[in-house]
Design an enzyme around this catalytic site. Structure first.
Site, PDB file in Angstrom:
ATOM      1  N   ASP A 146     -12.082  -9.687   3.883  1.00  0.00           N
ATOM      2  CA  ASP A 146     -13.403  -9.622   3.226  1.00  0.00           C
ATOM      3  C   ASP A 146     -13.897 -11.027   2.896  1.00  0.00           C
ATOM      4  O   ASP A 146     -15.089 -11.327   3.018  1.00  0.00           O
ATOM      5  CB  ASP A 146     -13.345  -8.783   1.934  1.00  0.00           C
ATOM      6  CG  ASP A 146     -13.616  -7.295   2.179  1.00  0.00           C
ATOM      7  OD1 ASP A 146     -13.287  -6.810   3.278  1.00  0.00           O
ATOM      8  OD2 ASP A 146     -14.150  -6.622   1.275  1.00  0.00           O
ATOM      9  N   ASP A 206      -2.477 -18.058  -1.375  1.00  0.00           N
ATOM     10  CA  ASP A 206      -3.486 -18.579  -2.308  1.00  0.00           C
ATOM     11  C   ASP A 206      -4.208 -19.800  -1.723  1.00  0.00           C
ATOM     12  O   ASP A 206      -5.434 -19.862  -1.688  1.00  0.00           O
ATOM     13  CB  ASP A 206      -2.896 -18.858  -3.704  1.00  0.00           C
ATOM     14  CG  ASP A 206      -1.579 -19.632  -3.674  1.00  0.00           C
ATOM     15  OD1 ASP A 206      -1.051 -19.877  -2.576  1.00  0.00           O
ATOM     16  OD2 ASP A 206      -1.083 -19.992  -4.762  1.00  0.00           O
ATOM     17  N   TYR A 249       0.796  -1.226   0.000  1.00  0.00           N
ATOM     18  CA  TYR A 249       0.000   0.000   0.000  1.00  0.00           C
ATOM     19  C   TYR A 249       0.834   1.284   0.000  1.00  0.00           C
ATOM     20  O   TYR A 249       0.352   2.313  -0.446  1.00  0.00           O
ATOM     21  CB  TYR A 249      -0.902   0.033   1.238  1.00  0.00           C
ATOM     22  CG  TYR A 249      -2.245  -0.643   1.048  1.00  0.00           C
ATOM     23  CD1 TYR A 249      -2.336  -1.896   0.464  1.00  0.00           C
ATOM     24  CD2 TYR A 249      -3.410  -0.014   1.469  1.00  0.00           C
ATOM     25  CE1 TYR A 249      -3.566  -2.510   0.305  1.00  0.00           C
ATOM     26  CE2 TYR A 249      -4.641  -0.629   1.316  1.00  0.00           C
ATOM     27  CZ  TYR A 249      -4.712  -1.872   0.727  1.00  0.00           C
ATOM     28  OH  TYR A 249      -5.934  -2.473   0.581  1.00  0.00           O
ATOM     29  N   LYS A 296       3.644 -15.356   0.646  1.00  0.00           N
ATOM     30  CA  LYS A 296       3.765 -15.882  -0.719  1.00  0.00           C
ATOM     31  C   LYS A 296       5.262 -16.123  -0.940  1.00  0.00           C
ATOM     32  O   LYS A 296       5.897 -15.578  -1.855  1.00  0.00           O
ATOM     33  CB  LYS A 296       3.169 -14.865  -1.709  1.00  0.00           C
ATOM     34  CG  LYS A 296       3.092 -15.321  -3.146  1.00  0.00           C
ATOM     35  CD  LYS A 296       2.050 -16.397  -3.410  1.00  0.00           C
ATOM     36  CE  LYS A 296       2.153 -16.870  -4.859  1.00  0.00           C
ATOM     37  NZ  LYS A 296       1.317 -18.055  -5.143  1.00  0.00           N
TER      38      LYS A 296
HETATM   39  C1  IPM Z   1     -10.353  -1.532   4.307  1.00  0.00           C
HETATM   40  C2  IPM Z   1     -10.563  -0.775   3.020  1.00  0.00           C
HETATM   41  C3  IPM Z   1      -9.404   0.199   2.799  1.00  0.00           C
HETATM   42  C4  IPM Z   1      -8.159  -0.635   2.605  1.00  0.00           C
HETATM   43  C5  IPM Z   1      -9.578   1.186   1.628  1.00  0.00           C
HETATM   44  C6  IPM Z   1     -10.838   1.980   1.725  1.00  0.00           C
HETATM   45  C7  IPM Z   1      -8.408   2.106   1.518  1.00  0.00           C
HETATM   46  O1  IPM Z   1     -10.764  -1.628   1.948  1.00  0.00           O
HETATM   47  O2  IPM Z   1     -10.177  -0.901   5.362  1.00  0.00           O
HETATM   48  O3  IPM Z   1     -10.387  -2.768   4.285  1.00  0.00           O
HETATM   49  O4  IPM Z   1      -7.895  -1.117   1.499  1.00  0.00           O
HETATM   50  O5  IPM Z   1      -7.426  -0.784   3.585  1.00  0.00           O
HETATM   51 MN    MN Z   2     -11.022  -3.712   2.549  1.00  0.00          MN
END
Ligand code: IPM
Ligand code: MN
Ligand code: NAD
Length: 366
Positions: free
Chosen positions: A250, A222, A140, A190
């Site tokens: 997620d 993966d 990031y 990975k």
């Molecule tokens: C999260 C979100 C953020 C991330 C975005 C909005 C920058 O997806 O907090 O999971 O990728 O960290």
């Molecule tokens: Mn997210």
């Protein structure tokens, strides 16, 4: 009466709906346990682009630094998708500015909630894990991060860089969390491809010498994504790189039926107990794992549970109020046990609780 300063940053979309729910719960805690929660609210994300031309003002960062903790909603939305600086820069900037390197995202399937998950009951039953996401490094943030044009066409680059220190400190949080739970740490990487992952794995093995009571296992990201939905109960604490953690958390949300259920705590230090057995108070930002959900904003359909459980984390990690945090968790669990379901949890076409009704059900049980 103890006073705590809370910076509230509701943000965009359903952000204000869910932080509003959490503030009601915090107010109820304040009344019952005689605490004084002082709120300071500010605009971030798309709203701040509209009002000030920037998603995150310096003043906002300064106030967030001064506060005892930050309660964050979510930022972003289609209106701002083509802005040169997007709303999401607000949360990325805050994480970096406040040094919030450890993102704790617990995924728990509450008893009785199994049918609400799209996965088979017998797979998800009993799943209870913590995803620990490194939050201020990895893919990031590191330079170079840019786009440019060449004769051969457009190019773009992001860089996955980690220092030894960054890896070591997040792993220590992982081992500490595992030590306080079922004593198993899965380090996700990975390492068959990435140099940064090989370093990560090497350091994991080194740090593990300080935690002989914790079982360390390594998984490639993966196949880990696959095991997560086939054998979710095999995990206790999982620790991983920033983007791996974004994706895996997620995915894991599906186990607990909805992304709306997932809280998170982003911490600037090691949680747990100090040498004298007292809870350490760590600077933190507390936000649900989900985003601004523009598709359901303003309709009373937002599940407030992720944000409410994040507020409980705030009490536990930043204020040292373990009893109050446990009371919130129990109230949420009891409301779910009694069958209250927001739109994301209810079967299609069935009646559902609005955001406020769900919040009321939690308040009633506090
Ligand atoms: C999260 C979100 C953020 C991330 C975005 C909005 C920058 O997806 O907090 O999971 O990728 O960290
Ligand atoms: Mn997210
Ligand atoms: P999202 O998490 O906002 O929504 C994904 C899906 O989950 C949607 O169908 C949404 O309706 C549902 N959902 C999410 N939270 C819910 C809740 N509390 N109750 C019920 N349903 C819920 O992800 P997205 O749609 O990919 O992103 C929307 C915007 O949010 C984007 O601009 C994205 O960048 C941003 N985002 C912000 C954060 C943050 O501020 N920390 C986190 C993730 C995404």
């Amino acid at each position: 009466m103890a006073t705590f300063d809370i910076m509230v940053l509701p943000g965009d979309g359903i952000g204000p709906e869910v932080t509003g729910a959490s503030q009601q719960v915090l107010d109820a805690v304040a009344a019952r346990w005689k605490h004084n929660f002082r709120y300071q609210t500010d605009v971030v994300g798309g709203g701040a682009i509209d009002a000030y031309g920037t998603p995150l003002r310096d003043e906002t960062v300064k106030s967030a630094r001064r506060a005892n903790a930050v309660l964050f909603g979510a930022v972003g939305g289609p209106k701002w998708d083509n802005e040169p600086v997007r709303p999401e820069a607000a949360i990325l900037g805050l994480r970096k500015a406040l040094g919030l390197y450890a993102n704790i995202r617990p995924v728990k399937v509450f008893p009785g909630m199994e049918p609400a998950s799209p996965l088979k009951d017998d797979r998800v039953r009993g799943a209870d894990m913590v995803i620990l996401r490194e939050l201020t490094g990895g893919l990031y943030y590191a330079p170079p991060k840019k786009r440019w044009e060449t004769k051969a066409g457009r190019k773009g680059v992001d860089t996955l860089l980690y220092t030894e220190k960054e890896i070591e400190r997040i792993l220590r949080v992982g081992f500490e969390l595992a030590r306080s739970r079922r004593k198993k740490l899965t380090s996700v990487d990975k390492a068959n491809v990435l140099q940064s992952s090989r370093l990560w794995r090497e350091i994991a093995i080194e740090v593990s010498k300080d935690y002989p009571d914790v079982e360390l296992e390594h998984q490639l990201v993966d196949s880990c994504a696959m095991v997560l939905i086939t054998r979710p109960t095999s995990f206790d604490v999982m620790v991983m790189e920033n983007m791996f953690g974004d994706i895996i958390s997620d995915e894991a949300a599906v186990l607990s039926a909805s992304l709306g259920m997932l809280p998170s705590a982003s911490l600037a230090g090691l949680p747990g107990k100090d040498a004298r057995g007292r809870p350490r108070k760590v600077k933190g930002l507390y936000e649900p794992s989900h985003g601004s959900a523009p598709d359901i904003a303003g309709q009373g359909k937002a599940n407030p549970v992720g944000s409410i459980l994040s507020a409980a984390f705030m009490l536990q990690y930043s204020f040292g109020l373990a009893e109050e945090a446990a009371a919130i968790n129990a109230a949420v669990e009891s409301a779910l046990n009694d069958g209250h379901r927001t739109a994301d949890l209810a079967p299609p076409g069935a009646e559902f609780s609005t955001t406020q009704h769900m919040t009321d059900m939690v308040l009633e049980r506090l």
